[in-house]
Every structure is written in structure tokens, then in C-alpha cells.
Design a protein around this motif. Structure first.
Motif, PDB file in Angstrom:
ATOM      1  N   LEU A   1       0.823  -1.211   0.000  1.00  0.00           N
ATOM      2  CA  LEU A   1       0.000   0.000   0.000  1.00  0.00           C
ATOM      3  C   LEU A   1       0.858   1.262   0.000  1.00  0.00           C
ATOM      4  O   LEU A   1       0.335   2.365  -0.198  1.00  0.00           O
ATOM      5  CB  LEU A   1      -0.906   0.011   1.234  1.00  0.00           C
ATOM      6  CG  LEU A   1      -1.957  -1.098   1.321  1.00  0.00           C
ATOM      7  CD1 LEU A   1      -2.606  -1.097   2.703  1.00  0.00           C
ATOM      8  CD2 LEU A   1      -3.016  -0.942   0.246  1.00  0.00           C
ATOM      9  N   ASP A   2       2.150   1.103   0.215  1.00  0.00           N
ATOM     10  CA  ASP A   2       3.044   2.258   0.381  1.00  0.00           C
ATOM     11  C   ASP A   2       2.947   3.286  -0.750  1.00  0.00           C
ATOM     12  O   ASP A   2       2.876   4.497  -0.471  1.00  0.00           O
ATOM     13  CB  ASP A   2       4.486   1.787   0.517  1.00  0.00           C
ATOM     14  CG  ASP A   2       4.748   1.072   1.838  1.00  0.00           C
ATOM     15  OD1 ASP A   2       3.786   0.914   2.615  1.00  0.00           O
ATOM     16  OD2 ASP A   2       5.903   0.680   2.087  1.00  0.00           O
ATOM     17  N   PRO A   3       2.970   2.872  -2.023  1.00  0.00           N
ATOM     18  CA  PRO A   3       2.929   3.890  -3.086  1.00  0.00           C
ATOM     19  C   PRO A   3       1.698   4.789  -3.034  1.00  0.00           C
ATOM     20  O   PRO A   3       1.771   5.963  -3.413  1.00  0.00           O
ATOM     21  CB  PRO A   3       2.959   3.049  -4.373  1.00  0.00           C
ATOM     22  CG  PRO A   3       3.655   1.797  -3.981  1.00  0.00           C
ATOM     23  CD  PRO A   3       3.185   1.521  -2.579  1.00  0.00           C
ATOM     24  N   TRP A   4       0.579   4.251  -2.562  1.00  0.00           N
ATOM     25  CA  TRP A   4      -0.642   5.058  -2.504  1.00  0.00           C
ATOM     26  C   TRP A   4      -0.648   5.989  -1.301  1.00  0.00           C
ATOM     27  O   TRP A   4      -1.429   6.962  -1.281  1.00  0.00           O
ATOM     28  CB  TRP A   4      -1.870   4.154  -2.461  1.00  0.00           C
ATOM     29  CG  TRP A   4      -1.994   3.281  -3.660  1.00  0.00           C
ATOM     30  CD1 TRP A   4      -1.855   1.925  -3.717  1.00  0.00           C
ATOM     31  CD2 TRP A   4      -2.267   3.703  -4.998  1.00  0.00           C
ATOM     32  NE1 TRP A   4      -2.029   1.477  -4.998  1.00  0.00           N
ATOM     33  CE2 TRP A   4      -2.296   2.545  -5.805  1.00  0.00           C
ATOM     34  CE3 TRP A   4      -2.507   4.950  -5.591  1.00  0.00           C
ATOM     35  CZ2 TRP A   4      -2.532   2.603  -7.183  1.00  0.00           C
ATOM     36  CZ3 TRP A   4      -2.751   4.999  -6.963  1.00  0.00           C
ATOM     37  CH2 TRP A   4      -2.762   3.849  -7.739  1.00  0.00           C
ATOM     38  N   LEU A   5       0.161   5.716  -0.308  1.00  0.00           N
ATOM     39  CA  LEU A   5       0.232   6.583   0.870  1.00  0.00           C
ATOM     40  C   LEU A   5       1.146   7.773   0.626  1.00  0.00           C
ATOM     41  O   LEU A   5       1.196   8.697   1.436  1.00  0.00           O
ATOM     42  CB  LEU A   5       0.719   5.778   2.081  1.00  0.00           C
ATOM     43  CG  LEU A   5      -0.109   4.531   2.424  1.00  0.00           C
ATOM     44  CD1 LEU A   5       0.462   3.842   3.656  1.00  0.00           C
ATOM     45  CD2 LEU A   5      -1.569   4.893   2.637  1.00  0.00           C
ATOM     46  N   CYS A   6       1.874   7.747  -0.471  1.00  0.00           N
ATOM     47  CA  CYS A   6       2.764   8.849  -0.871  1.00  0.00           C
ATOM     48  C   CYS A   6       2.006   9.802  -1.776  1.00  0.00           C
ATOM     49  O   CYS A   6       1.306   9.379  -2.696  1.00  0.00           O
ATOM     50  CB  CYS A   6       3.984   8.268  -1.593  1.00  0.00           C
ATOM     51  SG  CYS A   6       4.902   9.459  -2.595  1.00  0.00           S
ATOM     52  N   TYR A   7       2.158  11.107  -1.536  1.00  0.00           N
ATOM     53  CA  TYR A   7       1.516  12.119  -2.366  1.00  0.00           C
ATOM     54  C   TYR A   7       2.510  12.879  -3.235  1.00  0.00           C
ATOM     55  O   TYR A   7       2.156  13.865  -3.870  1.00  0.00           O
ATOM     56  CB  TYR A   7       0.733  13.115  -1.500  1.00  0.00           C
ATOM     57  CG  TYR A   7      -0.649  12.627  -1.140  1.00  0.00           C
ATOM     58  CD1 TYR A   7      -1.740  12.901  -1.950  1.00  0.00           C
ATOM     59  CD2 TYR A   7      -0.872  11.887   0.012  1.00  0.00           C
ATOM     60  CE1 TYR A   7      -3.013  12.460  -1.627  1.00  0.00           C
ATOM     61  CE2 TYR A   7      -2.140  11.435   0.346  1.00  0.00           C
ATOM     62  CZ  TYR A   7      -3.210  11.731  -0.475  1.00  0.00           C
ATOM     63  OH  TYR A   7      -4.469  11.280  -0.148  1.00  0.00           O
ATOM     64  N   TYR A   8       3.754  12.442  -3.248  1.00  0.00           N
ATOM     65  CA  TYR A   8       4.783  12.987  -4.133  1.00  0.00           C
ATOM     66  C   TYR A   8       4.988  14.491  -3.947  1.00  0.00           C
ATOM     67  O   TYR A   8       4.838  15.270  -4.877  1.00  0.00           O
ATOM     68  CB  TYR A   8       4.450  12.676  -5.588  1.00  0.00           C
ATOM     69  CG  TYR A   8       5.632  12.772  -6.536  1.00  0.00           C
ATOM     70  CD1 TYR A   8       6.875  13.233  -6.104  1.00  0.00           C
ATOM     71  CD2 TYR A   8       5.515  12.412  -7.868  1.00  0.00           C
ATOM     72  CE1 TYR A   8       7.945  13.319  -6.961  1.00  0.00           C
ATOM     73  CE2 TYR A   8       6.584  12.485  -8.751  1.00  0.00           C
ATOM     74  CZ  TYR A   8       7.797  12.943  -8.292  1.00  0.00           C
ATOM     75  OH  TYR A   8       8.867  13.030  -9.163  1.00  0.00           O
ATOM     76  N   CYS A   9       5.327  14.871  -2.737  1.00  0.00           N
ATOM     77  CA  CYS A   9       5.732  16.264  -2.522  1.00  0.00           C
ATOM     78  C   CYS A   9       7.129  16.506  -3.077  1.00  0.00           C
ATOM     79  O   CYS A   9       7.509  17.646  -3.361  1.00  0.00           O
ATOM     80  CB  CYS A   9       5.686  16.610  -1.039  1.00  0.00           C
ATOM     81  SG  CYS A   9       6.952  15.782  -0.036  1.00  0.00           S
ATOM     82  N   GLY A  10       7.927  15.413  -3.209  1.00  0.00           N
ATOM     83  CA  GLY A  10       9.257  15.517  -3.792  1.00  0.00           C
ATOM     84  C   GLY A  10      10.373  15.755  -2.802  1.00  0.00           C
ATOM     85  O   GLY A  10      11.542  15.833  -3.183  1.00  0.00           O
ATOM     86  N   GLU A  11      10.039  15.887  -1.510  1.00  0.00           N
ATOM     87  CA  GLU A  11      11.079  16.167  -0.522  1.00  0.00           C
ATOM     88  C   GLU A  11      12.071  15.008  -0.429  1.00  0.00           C
ATOM     89  O   GLU A  11      13.262  15.226  -0.213  1.00  0.00           O
ATOM     90  CB  GLU A  11      10.442  16.432   0.835  1.00  0.00           C
ATOM     91  CG  GLU A  11      11.380  17.113   1.817  1.00  0.00           C
ATOM     92  CD  GLU A  11      10.643  17.722   2.996  1.00  0.00           C
ATOM     93  OE1 GLU A  11      11.313  18.368   3.821  1.00  0.00           O
ATOM     94  OE2 GLU A  11       9.416  17.554   3.094  1.00  0.00           O
ATOM     95  N   CYS A  12      11.605  13.784  -0.620  1.00  0.00           N
ATOM     96  CA  CYS A  12      12.510  12.633  -0.569  1.00  0.00           C
ATOM     97  C   CYS A  12      13.524  12.708  -1.701  1.00  0.00           C
ATOM     98  O   CYS A  12      14.716  12.405  -1.502  1.00  0.00           O
ATOM     99  CB  CYS A  12      11.715  11.334  -0.639  1.00  0.00           C
ATOM    100  SG  CYS A  12      10.687  11.165  -2.115  1.00  0.00           S
ATOM    101  N   SER A  13      13.096  13.117  -2.886  1.00  0.00           N
ATOM    102  CA  SER A  13      14.012  13.224  -4.020  1.00  0.00           C
ATOM    103  C   SER A  13      15.028  14.341  -3.799  1.00  0.00           C
ATOM    104  O   SER A  13      16.192  14.228  -4.186  1.00  0.00           O
ATOM    105  CB  SER A  13      13.229  13.477  -5.310  1.00  0.00           C
ATOM    106  OG  SER A  13      12.408  12.363  -5.623  1.00  0.00           O
ATOM    107  N   GLU A  14      14.580  15.417  -3.170  1.00  0.00           N
ATOM    108  CA  GLU A  14      15.505  16.527  -2.892  1.00  0.00           C
ATOM    109  C   GLU A  14      16.581  16.128  -1.896  1.00  0.00           C
ATOM    110  O   GLU A  14      17.708  16.632  -1.950  1.00  0.00           O
ATOM    111  CB  GLU A  14      14.725  17.723  -2.350  1.00  0.00           C
ATOM    112  CG  GLU A  14      13.810  18.380  -3.374  1.00  0.00           C
ATOM    113  CD  GLU A  14      13.008  19.522  -2.779  1.00  0.00           C
ATOM    114  OE1 GLU A  14      12.715  20.477  -3.517  1.00  0.00           O
ATOM    115  OE2 GLU A  14      12.674  19.466  -1.585  1.00  0.00           O
ATOM    116  N   GLN A  15      16.264  15.210  -0.977  1.00  0.00           N
ATOM    117  CA  GLN A  15      17.199  14.803   0.063  1.00  0.00           C
ATOM    118  C   GLN A  15      18.077  13.616  -0.343  1.00  0.00           C
ATOM    119  O   GLN A  15      18.957  13.230   0.406  1.00  0.00           O
ATOM    120  CB  GLN A  15      16.437  14.443   1.342  1.00  0.00           C
ATOM    121  CG  GLN A  15      15.659  15.587   1.958  1.00  0.00           C
ATOM    122  CD  GLN A  15      16.561  16.730   2.395  1.00  0.00           C
ATOM    123  OE1 GLN A  15      17.661  16.523   2.888  1.00  0.00           O
ATOM    124  NE2 GLN A  15      16.099  17.961   2.194  1.00  0.00           N
ATOM    125  N   CYS A  16      17.819  13.039  -1.511  1.00  0.00           N
ATOM    126  CA  CYS A  16      18.576  11.853  -1.930  1.00  0.00           C
ATOM    127  C   CYS A  16      19.988  12.242  -2.365  1.00  0.00           C
ATOM    128  O   CYS A  16      20.146  13.010  -3.331  1.00  0.00           O
ATOM    129  CB  CYS A  16      17.855  11.136  -3.071  1.00  0.00           C
ATOM    130  SG  CYS A  16      18.722   9.673  -3.659  1.00  0.00           S
TER     131      CYS A  16
END
Length: 384
Positions: A63-78
Motif C-alpha cells: 500500500l506504500d505507493p498510494w500513501l505517498c503524495y509525491y511532494c518531492g522532498e525525498c528526491s531533494e534529500q537523496c
């Protein structure tokens, strides 16, 4: 339970939009940065790891992908540029294809030209059908928009709307049941009693109509735009399906329904234009990269909105022949959007995401109940 690995899963997901999964070295920065990640749904790191290992069955039940709303903060911190936010978006496309029993979602996402071709075919068939109905049946007149002798009489359009709506509901219901079986009946998922489903059912309308999880992401503007776009679409859909006679009558304006229609039209137009501008400028992390299906969705929705507005203006201006032709063009845009995007594309998220939040809450409650039951059984032994 033995785990089966699909070594080609990462390569396959590239066709859904992800191409940086191999860069991830599992530092955990993405999960630490995510405001929505919480045990036991610790994403996106867990998803990235399962992808690299090729654990297809585990991901299909996730279910994890549906709980993400893609704010993009994870990509910025990678630190490795693995773009986990885009991977989660790609996973939502992949899961949509897994739930779909027809195989069309998989075809459309993996082969964008097939989706475009299908939508063009549906548009041409719709246009030819309505033109043939208007010109060839007895009593129809291109210069008459509504009432006796109308080129496209309201009852005929209403039957078309209801038939299309019934097909969409049937397709989505079957796919939602498949989602439930994959996620809630999986061997790793805890057993959930029926009364819990009923007790937590209020989550469905709450998260459908308000999207509070999205609001918790970084920045309120994306949430507001997304919510306005979705609510405007739902409002217009309800007006067309249940109040078409009042919407089509005229040229006088029936403010009881048209006021809501105008608000919905403005919400759709502004929302689509802002979304397109953001993707053109790549002004936000979730708009930095776009799968072809993203462009098709927004462009066709824009055509639906603009042709609907043009048709309405021509009708109210007393130009029935032009309004009838514009109406045919509008229906040519509506039919492929509804039939190709709602059950098989991005608009299906409106159904899957609230369901996922509901299922996640049910699983969490079941795990807590199991833990308490185990603790209650152990405590008397300890006391003894």
C-alpha cells in the motif's frame, strides 16, 4: 514463506517512468525526510529495496505507493539522485496495471502510442456516431439545440452518459476488488474482521473529499490545486449525470445548476493550466519529470474543459448550429477521457488512494489488536 524474485522488475518499471532505482544505496534519507512515512509503512526506502531485489509479489501487495503524495522532498534529500519520489509515482502506474483485469492499463502505460491511438479511435467513433444520429434520424435539425427537433436531444445524450458511467463504475469496482484481494488477502497481511471495515469506512469519504494527508506534505499550494481540480471534476460529473436536462436547457441560464457548473469549469480550467505550466517549467520536484501519460491526461482534460465552455457559450449566445457542432467535438473529447483515463489511467487514483488509506488503517488496527492479544496471553505466565 518463500520469496520469488523477478530480476527484470527494475527494467520493467522503467517503462512506467522510473529509471534511477539502481542508484539507491539505502541510506534512509528519503524515509527520514518524508512527513507521511510511519511504521509499518516506511516508504520510500522499503519500496526501493524491494524493487532492487525484484520482490514483485511483495510490491503487488504493498500500500506504500498510494500513501505517498509525491511532494518531492525525498528526491531533494537523496544524495545519489535516485529520485525516489518519481519511483513511487511509477509504482502507482505499475500497481494500476496490476489491478486492471483487462490489461489495458498495462498496454497504455508501457506503450503510450497505443493509448493515444485508442483515444483517437474512441473519439472518431463517438463523433461519427453522434453525427450519424443527428443527421440520419428523422426529426433532427442542426439548427435546433434543445427541445423538439433537437439535433442531439437530451434523452439520447443522457442514455450515452449513463451507459458510459455504468461501464466505468463496473470496471473500477472489479479493479478495486482485485486491489483488495492483492493487498488485504495477501499472506503477509493481518486478518481484519468485517466490523472493522465498517467502523473505519468513514475514512473513504474523508480522504476522497478533503485529502488531509496531502495537506500534511510540504506546501499547501499543490494540495489546494489538486483538491480543487478533483472536486471540480466530480461536481461537473454529478451535474452532467443527474442534472443534464437543466444543464442543456436554454439558452436561458438556470442558475440553480449552472452556478455550480461555472465554478467547476473555472476550477478545472485553472487547475489544468497551472498543472501544465508547472510541468513545462518543471517548477516543482513532482513536475520535474513527466511520463507521456501525464501529458496525455492533462491535454485531453484541457480539451474537454475548453470545448465544454465553447459549446455552452455558443448555446447561450443563440447560435444553435455552432453549439451543436461544438457539442459533438466536446463529446469526442469526453468519451476517450472517461473510457481511457478514469479506469486505466491517472484518474483511477481517485478510487485507489482512499481505499489504500482505509486498508492501511485496517491493517494497522489489526496488528495492534494482535499485539495486545499476545501481550495479554504472556502477562499471566510472567506473573506466575
Amino acid at each position: 514463506m518463500a520469496l520469488r524474485a523477478n530480476p527484470r522488475l527494475v527494467d520493467d518499471l522503467q517503462r512506467y517512468g522510473a529509471d534511477d532505482v539502481s542508484r539507491c544505496f539505502h541510506c534512509g534519507n528519503c524515509t527520514a525526510a518524508c512527513r507521511l512515512s510511519a511504521d509499518p509503512f516506511t516508504f520510500p526506502r522499503a519500496t526501493m529495496r524491494s524493487l532492487q531485489l525484484g520482490l514483485e509479489d511483495r510490491l503487488r501487495a504493498s500500500l506504500d505507493p498510494w500513501l505517498c503524495y509525491y511532494c518531492g522532498e525525498c528526491s531533494e534529500q537523496c544524495p545519489r539522485g535516485a529520485d525516489p519520489g518519481e519511483t513511487m509515482m511509477s509504482m502507482r502506474r505499475w500497481l494500476t496495471a496490476q489491478y486492471d483485469f483487462t490489461g489495458l492499463a498495462k498496454l497504455f502505460y508501457r506503450h503510450p502510442r497505443a493509448q493515444l491511438g485508442a483515444m483517437i479511435a474512441v473519439a472518431l467513433l463517438t463523433g461519427a456516431g453522434f453525427l450519424a444520429y443527428g443527421f440520419l434520424r428523422g426529426g433532427g435539425d442542426l439548427s435546433v439545440y434543445d427541445g423538439p427537433g433537437a439535433f442531439l436531444p437530451e434523452p439520447a445524450v443522457h442514455v450515452f452518459d449513463w451507459a458510459m458511467g455504468g461501464a466505468l463504475v463496473a470496471l473500477l469496482l472489479v479493479n478495486c476488488v482485485r486491489m483488495w484481494r492483492l493487498t488485504m488477502r495477501d499472506e503477509r497481511a493481518p486478518a481484519v474482521p468485517l466490523w472493522q471495515y465498517l467502523r473505519q469506512a468513514v475514512l473513504l469519504p474523508v480522504h476522497f473529499f478533503t485529502q488531509p494527508r496531502y495537506r500534511a506534505c510540504k506546501g499547501k499550494r499543490p494540495w489546494a490545486i489538486h483538491l480543487a481540480l478533483m472536486l471540480s471534476y466530480v461536481t461537473m460529473l454529478v451535474l452532467i449525470v443527474f442534472f443534464l436536462p437543466q444543464m442543456q436547457a436554454g439558452p436561458e441560464v438556470s442558475w440553480g445548476v449552472h452556478a455550480l457548473g461555472y465554478l467547476a469549469a473555472v476550477g478545472l480550467l485553472v487547475g489544468v493550466v497551472l498543472a501544465l505550466r508547472g510541468r513545462l517549467r518543471r517548477s516543482a520536484p513532482h513536475q520535474a519529470r513527466s511520463h507521456p501519460s501525464d501529458w496525455v491526461f492533462l491535454i485531453v482534460l484541457l480539451v474537454v474543459v475548453v470545448t465544454g465552455i465553447v459549446q455552452h457559450v455558443l448555446h447561450r449566445a443563440g447560435l444553435p448550429a455552432a453549439a451543436n457542432l461544438a457539442y459533438v467535438v466536446h463529446l469526442m473529447a469526453v468519451a476517450p477521457f472517461e473510457l481511457c483515463q478514469v479506469p486505466f489511467g491517472k484518474w483511477s487514483h481517485m478510487a485507489y488512494r482512499p481505499l489504500a488509506i482505509w486498508f492501511a488503517r485496517l491493517q494497522e488496527a489489526a496488528r495492534v489488536a494482535t499485539a495486545r492479544s499476545a501481550e495479554a496471553q504472556v502477562t499471566p505466565l510472567s506473573a506466575a
